[in-house]
Enzyme design. Structure first.
Site, PDB file in Angstrom:
ATOM      1  N   ALA A  48      10.330  -9.849   4.258  1.00 42.81           N
ATOM      2  CA  ALA A  48      10.341 -11.321   4.355  1.00 42.81           C
ATOM      3  C   ALA A  48       9.602 -11.906   5.549  1.00 42.81           C
ATOM      4  O   ALA A  48       9.623 -13.113   5.731  1.00 42.81           O
ATOM      5  CB  ALA A  48      11.799 -11.783   4.424  1.00 42.81           C
ATOM      6  N   SER A  49       8.957 -11.069   6.361  1.00 44.55           N
ATOM      7  CA  SER A  49       8.492 -11.595   7.649  1.00 44.55           C
ATOM      8  C   SER A  49       7.012 -11.941   7.709  1.00 44.55           C
ATOM      9  O   SER A  49       6.588 -12.633   8.643  1.00 44.55           O
ATOM     10  CB  SER A  49       8.821 -10.573   8.741  1.00 44.55           C
ATOM     11  OG  SER A  49       8.286  -9.314   8.388  1.00 44.55           O
ATOM     12  N   GLU A  74      10.314  -5.212  11.976  1.00 47.29           N
ATOM     13  CA  GLU A  74       9.455  -5.792  13.012  1.00 47.29           C
ATOM     14  C   GLU A  74       9.929  -5.355  14.389  1.00 47.29           C
ATOM     15  O   GLU A  74      11.054  -4.891  14.550  1.00 47.29           O
ATOM     16  CB  GLU A  74       9.479  -7.335  12.916  1.00 47.29           C
ATOM     17  CG  GLU A  74       9.024  -7.891  11.586  1.00 47.29           C
ATOM     18  CD  GLU A  74       7.533  -7.651  11.291  1.00 47.29           C
ATOM     19  OE1 GLU A  74       6.770  -7.312  12.222  1.00 47.29           O
ATOM     20  OE2 GLU A  74       7.139  -7.794  10.116  1.00 47.29           O
ATOM     21  N   TYR A 223      -0.925  -5.956  -7.723  1.00 47.63           N
ATOM     22  CA  TYR A 223      -2.321  -6.387  -7.632  1.00 47.63           C
ATOM     23  C   TYR A 223      -3.156  -5.543  -8.593  1.00 47.63           C
ATOM     24  O   TYR A 223      -2.873  -4.365  -8.796  1.00 47.63           O
ATOM     25  CB  TYR A 223      -2.839  -6.230  -6.195  1.00 47.63           C
ATOM     26  CG  TYR A 223      -4.256  -6.724  -6.043  1.00 47.63           C
ATOM     27  CD1 TYR A 223      -4.547  -8.079  -6.198  1.00 47.63           C
ATOM     28  CD2 TYR A 223      -5.309  -5.847  -5.785  1.00 47.63           C
ATOM     29  CE1 TYR A 223      -5.848  -8.556  -6.100  1.00 47.63           C
ATOM     30  CE2 TYR A 223      -6.612  -6.313  -5.681  1.00 47.63           C
ATOM     31  CZ  TYR A 223      -6.873  -7.665  -5.840  1.00 47.63           C
ATOM     32  OH  TYR A 223      -8.157  -8.132  -5.751  1.00 47.63           O
ATOM     33  N   TYR A 233      -8.810   0.748  -5.828  1.00 46.16           N
ATOM     34  CA  TYR A 233      -7.506   0.085  -5.983  1.00 46.16           C
ATOM     35  C   TYR A 233      -6.815   0.433  -7.313  1.00 46.16           C
ATOM     36  O   TYR A 233      -5.925   1.276  -7.346  1.00 46.16           O
ATOM     37  CB  TYR A 233      -7.623  -1.448  -5.800  1.00 46.16           C
ATOM     38  CG  TYR A 233      -6.267  -2.009  -5.467  1.00 46.16           C
ATOM     39  CD1 TYR A 233      -5.892  -2.292  -4.165  1.00 46.16           C
ATOM     40  CD2 TYR A 233      -5.295  -2.155  -6.463  1.00 46.16           C
ATOM     41  CE1 TYR A 233      -4.611  -2.727  -3.858  1.00 46.16           C
ATOM     42  CE2 TYR A 233      -4.007  -2.580  -6.172  1.00 46.16           C
ATOM     43  CZ  TYR A 233      -3.679  -2.866  -4.868  1.00 46.16           C
ATOM     44  OH  TYR A 233      -2.404  -3.270  -4.571  1.00 46.16           O
TER      45      TYR A 233
HETATM   46  P1  NAI Z   1       2.515  -7.647   4.573  1.00 45.72           P
HETATM   47  O1  NAI Z   1       2.049  -6.483   5.364  1.00 45.72           O
HETATM   48  O2  NAI Z   1       2.118  -9.009   5.029  1.00 45.72           O
HETATM   49  O3  NAI Z   1       4.137  -7.650   4.466  1.00 45.72           O
HETATM   50  C1  NAI Z   1       4.895  -6.501   4.380  1.00 45.72           C
HETATM   51  C2  NAI Z   1       6.351  -6.803   4.651  1.00 45.72           C
HETATM   52  O4  NAI Z   1       7.096  -5.585   4.468  1.00 45.72           O
HETATM   53  C3  NAI Z   1       6.666  -7.279   6.069  1.00 45.72           C
HETATM   54  O5  NAI Z   1       7.712  -8.231   6.033  1.00 45.72           O
HETATM   55  C4  NAI Z   1       7.172  -6.006   6.769  1.00 45.72           C
HETATM   56  O6  NAI Z   1       8.042  -6.243   7.861  1.00 45.72           O
HETATM   57  C5  NAI Z   1       7.922  -5.380   5.614  1.00 45.72           C
HETATM   58  N1  NAI Z   1       8.145  -3.939   5.779  1.00 45.72           N
HETATM   59  C6  NAI Z   1       7.229  -2.939   5.872  1.00 45.72           C
HETATM   60  N2  NAI Z   1       7.854  -1.740   5.964  1.00 45.72           N
HETATM   61  C7  NAI Z   1       9.180  -1.986   5.899  1.00 45.72           C
HETATM   62  C8  NAI Z   1      10.345  -1.183   5.928  1.00 45.72           C
HETATM   63  N3  NAI Z   1      10.288   0.138   5.999  1.00 45.72           N
HETATM   64  N4  NAI Z   1      11.550  -1.807   5.884  1.00 45.72           N
HETATM   65  C9  NAI Z   1      11.653  -3.152   5.818  1.00 45.72           C
HETATM   66  N5  NAI Z   1      10.592  -3.960   5.755  1.00 45.72           N
HETATM   67  C10 NAI Z   1       9.368  -3.397   5.799  1.00 45.72           C
HETATM   68  O7  NAI Z   1       2.053  -7.358   3.092  1.00 45.72           O
HETATM   69  P2  NAI Z   1       1.692  -8.265   1.807  1.00 45.72           P
HETATM   70  O8  NAI Z   1       0.231  -8.201   1.595  1.00 45.72           O
HETATM   71  O9  NAI Z   1       2.390  -9.561   1.842  1.00 45.72           O
HETATM   72  O10 NAI Z   1       2.322  -7.350   0.663  1.00 45.72           O
HETATM   73  C11 NAI Z   1       3.551  -7.605   0.031  1.00 45.72           C
HETATM   74  C12 NAI Z   1       3.459  -7.150  -1.408  1.00 45.72           C
HETATM   75  O11 NAI Z   1       2.482  -7.960  -2.089  1.00 45.72           O
HETATM   76  C13 NAI Z   1       2.981  -5.690  -1.563  1.00 45.72           C
HETATM   77  O12 NAI Z   1       3.660  -5.094  -2.626  1.00 45.72           O
HETATM   78  C14 NAI Z   1       1.503  -5.863  -1.902  1.00 45.72           C
HETATM   79  O13 NAI Z   1       0.977  -4.777  -2.603  1.00 45.72           O
HETATM   80  C15 NAI Z   1       1.577  -7.117  -2.758  1.00 45.72           C
HETATM   81  N6  NAI Z   1       0.292  -7.800  -2.963  1.00 45.72           N
HETATM   82  C16 NAI Z   1      -0.530  -8.078  -1.902  1.00 45.72           C
HETATM   83  C17 NAI Z   1      -1.770  -8.652  -2.117  1.00 45.72           C
HETATM   84  C18 NAI Z   1      -2.706  -8.950  -0.987  1.00 45.72           C
HETATM   85  O14 NAI Z   1      -3.897  -9.133  -1.248  1.00 45.72           O
HETATM   86  N7  NAI Z   1      -2.258  -9.040   0.218  1.00 45.72           N
HETATM   87  C19 NAI Z   1      -2.216  -9.022  -3.473  1.00 45.72           C
HETATM   88  C20 NAI Z   1      -1.236  -8.788  -4.500  1.00 45.72           C
HETATM   89  C21 NAI Z   1      -0.038  -8.167  -4.243  1.00 45.72           C
END
Ligand code: NAI
Length: 393
Positions: A48-49, A74, A223, A233
């Protein structure tokens, strides 16, 4: 302390609390103006962060006045180093929620672990009784599963080596990059970390504890992307994991038929997770330029508020032939992709600033860490140590 960005390729090792706060305020203002108002009221967000999970939390909290519990991993500041951006984002989110009279509590720890699942469920039972929505938005490099095995995620092809143009993030030049095929173990590791197993474990744990409404919603993010990036990908290790995640939505529905379980395929956006994928940043920069020119570029907050407002809570949820919600509809439109292919062929080091929105790429990148936010005075001394109100020390 005066904080400056310290960038190493696709990571920035510092973050600015005031910049992160301003980002949160702007996202809140955006969702408030959308009149969404039709989502569940007790929402658990895992991851959520930052990125899509943060946008989901803001949309639920400020778009729908939902109570939210956010789980993430975090680091706070140790007095010398800044905290991670997700820490500062959450400080600001909780403070803004408090001002608005919206319930918001957070749990910082490893979402894959049983300990964090138990802690979260305890909080849900104590404060809410049951959740009515679970958003799964984890992006992690590794996972220790419940049997104590460590799995590592990788970003590789699954067939032969793949060589393509790539943006060298150290100096903005166009280079050729080769991505090697993964070993079987690396494919398995990526599926374990980024597939749906842990999503299912969360739902099962919530069910077992009677901490989830029978007809609750749950959504995870996937994605696909254009054919251009398929080898790295969609057909790569991460794509295998995403297929597992998509299949998990079906398994959840079979096991718990009353649950509304969906995968939403989102748009490519610069986040901490996606910036690390080889070759993809050049695609981002080209895509940003084309979509901004077409007037349909969206960031995480625009994507998620459109998901909430127009798709997820409709009587008939619009899905594709595989049951997925397609928030990548505009990205993958023929018109946009035709231009992407043309630009990709033409792009060189000499013309990369005209052909792609490399400035927009870097703007998003720095802003993720709270830098280059126009409203912030970076000359001003700031306190890097701050607590997330709901997290005890
Ligand atoms: P991000 O890196 O911004 O967010 C990841 C989140 O997961 C953060 O809140 C982090 O603290 C948390 N996290 C990581 N490891 C953790 C753990 N062990 N325990 C608890 N929390 C943990 O990533 P993003 O890009 O927002 O990705 C989120 C989802 O969206 C993923 O499944 C990604 O594949 C998907 N997605 C992302 C796209 C992109 O282009 N960024 C496109 C389509 C889907």
């Amino acid at each position: 302390m005066i904080i400056e960005p310290k960038v190493r390729e696709f990571i920035c090792t510092t973050a600015h609390p005031e910049g992160c706060r301003e980002n949160i305020k702007q996202q809140i203002a955006y969702v408030k103006a959308q009149n969404i108002n039709k989502c569940p009221k007790k929402v658990l967000i895992i991851g959520a962060s930052t990125g899509y999970g943060l946008a989901s939390r803001i949309t639920a909290g400020f778009g729908c006045q939902a109570d939210t519990i956010g789980v993430f991993f975090e680091k706070p500041s140790n007095g010398k180093r800044t905290a991670t951006p997700g820490w500062y984002n959450t400080v600001a989110f909780e403070e803004e929620a408090k001002k608005a009279g919206i319930y918001a509590k957070s749990i910082n720890g490893d979402a894959f672990s049983e300990e964090i699942k138990e802690k979260t469920i305890h909080l849900i039972k104590q404060d809410w009784g049951k959740v009515d929505m679970v958003i799964y938005s984890l992006a992690a490099p590794r996972r220790t599963d419940k049997d104590g095995n460590l799995w590592v995620s990788s970003l590789k092809t699954t067939k032969e080596s793949f060589t393509e143009k790539s943006l060298d993030l150290r100096n903005n030049t166009i280079v050729e990059k080769t991505v090697d095929p993964a070993e079987l173990e690396e494919i398995q590791g990526t599926i374990k970390v980024m597939g749906g197993e842990d999503w299912l474990e969360w739902i099962e744990a919530l069910k077992k504890a009677n901490a989830i409404e029978e007809d609750a919603y749950t959504v995870a993010y996937s994605y696909i992307g254009p054919e251009l990036t398929y080898p790295i990908y969609f057909d790569g290790t991460i794509g295998q994991a995403k297929r597992h995640l998509e299949n998990t939505a079906k398994i959840i529905k079979e096991k718990f038929p009353k649950l509304q379980a969906y995968v939403s395929v989102n748009k490519a956006l610069v986040t901490q997770a996606s910036a690390a994928i080889p070759i993809v940043p050049l695609y981002f920069a080209i895509l940003y330029k084309i979509m901004k020119e077409a007037g349909n570029h969206e960031g995480c907050i625009q994507q998620i508020s459109r998901l909430f407002k127009e798709k997820l809570f409709e009587e008939e949820v619009p899905v594709d032939e595989k049951g997925r919600i397609r928030m990548d509809d505009w990205e993958l439109s023929e018109k946009v992709q035709k231009k992407v292919v043309e630009a990709w062929k033409e792009v060189t080091t000499e013309n990369v600033t005209e052909i792609s929105d490399i400035e927009g790429y870097w703007e998003d990148f720095y802003q993720m860490f709270g830098f280059y936010v126009p409203e912030v005075d970076y000359e001003k001394d700031v306190d890097i140590e701050c607590s997330i109100p709901s997290i005890e020390h």
